[in-house]
Design an enzyme around this catalytic site. Structure first.
Site: not given
Length: 267
Positions: A88, A123, A184, A205
């Site tokens: 697994r 992320k 940004e 952005d």
């Protein structure tokens, strides 16, 4: 890897240990049940080696290979207890990383011919960033920074607390002159401010397609531009066609579906 194995084996594997003698051996077929890009075969080998170095993993493909139909990608043989106990953990890693590589490859294909390069983001799953960014590379994508220390990225909260784009850039040029600096921008006015401040790259952005075109035209190749936010497979190509240099997409790591993989005993 030790942490992943401990999740399954912290209390041992009484099922396998109760059914199989310590010296039992067996062979298994590692299968991919759907098309995709393979990533994680060295991790599979490492999982089984951690449990018993006598386990042999013999792949018939390599990481980065594209599979067009269900097929066997490796034969695994050796001590049966180790293989069943590590099954697994090995499949979770292979399926997860192959899913990221597969989604990345789809995104790269969408951008083909636009001149824009696909980037990942930070992320990622905590503790798995190196592996997940490796999977992005296997899918043909390019890694953004791995950590906060690799480059300067002035985001919206930084700008607010520093008193604006210009003072933020000025202070960072003084405190970390050797690092690339990205700012940004949420509006075209921010783009102008970042240009005037001397940013190396401007992160556009959550801009509309028209705003992205306007920003790319304003920058006119003087610095790099990166589109981010609100980007999906449906609008990815349109974003790439606006003239930006990079498109960053967190979804390739945080929203990729695992590829369907399996391990089956063979005679």
């Amino acid at each position: 890897m030790a942490m992943a194995l401990a999740e399954d084996l912290g209390l041992g594997d009484p099922t396998t240990e109760g059914l199989l003698e310590p010296d039992a051996t067996a062979g298994f077929s590692l299968l991919v049940r759907e098309p995709g890009v393979i990533c994680g075969l060295p991790i599979v080998a490492a999982v089984f080696a951690a449990l018993d170095p006598a386990v042999v993993v013999a792949p018939s493909v390599a990481d980065g290979d594209r599979i067009t139909e269900p097929r066997e990608i490796a034969r695994i043989s050796g001590p049966a207890r180790a293989i069943l106990s590590g099954e697994r953990t090995a499949l979770n890693a292979l399926g997860r990383l192959s899913g990221i590589a597969t989604l990345t490859a789809r995104c790269v294909a969408e951008l083909e011919g636009t001149g824009a390069t696909l980037l990942d983001t930070r992320k990622t799953t905590p503790g798995l960033r190196d592996l997940e960014k490796y999977a992005v590379r296997c899918g043909g994508g390019t890694n953004h920074r791995f950590n906060l220390g690799e480059a300067l990225l002035v985001k919206d909260n930084h700008i607010r607390l520093a008193g604006g784009i210009a003072p933020a850039v000025a202070r960072l040029r003084q405190s970390a002159p050797g690092l690339r600096l990205e700012v940004e921008a949420e509006t075209l006015a921010d783009v102008r401010a970042a240009l005037d401040a001397g940013a190396d790259r401007i992160l556009l952005d959550n801009m509309t397609i028209d705003e992205l075109r306007g920003a790319a035209a304003m920058v006119a190749g003087r610095v790099e531009t990166e589109a981010s936010g609100g980007i999906t497979l449906d609008n990815l190509r349109a974003v790439g066609e606006t003239g930006v240099d990079f498109v960053s997409l967190g979804a390739v790591t945080h929203s990729a579906r695992a590829l369907d993989v399996a391990l089956e005993a063979v005679s």
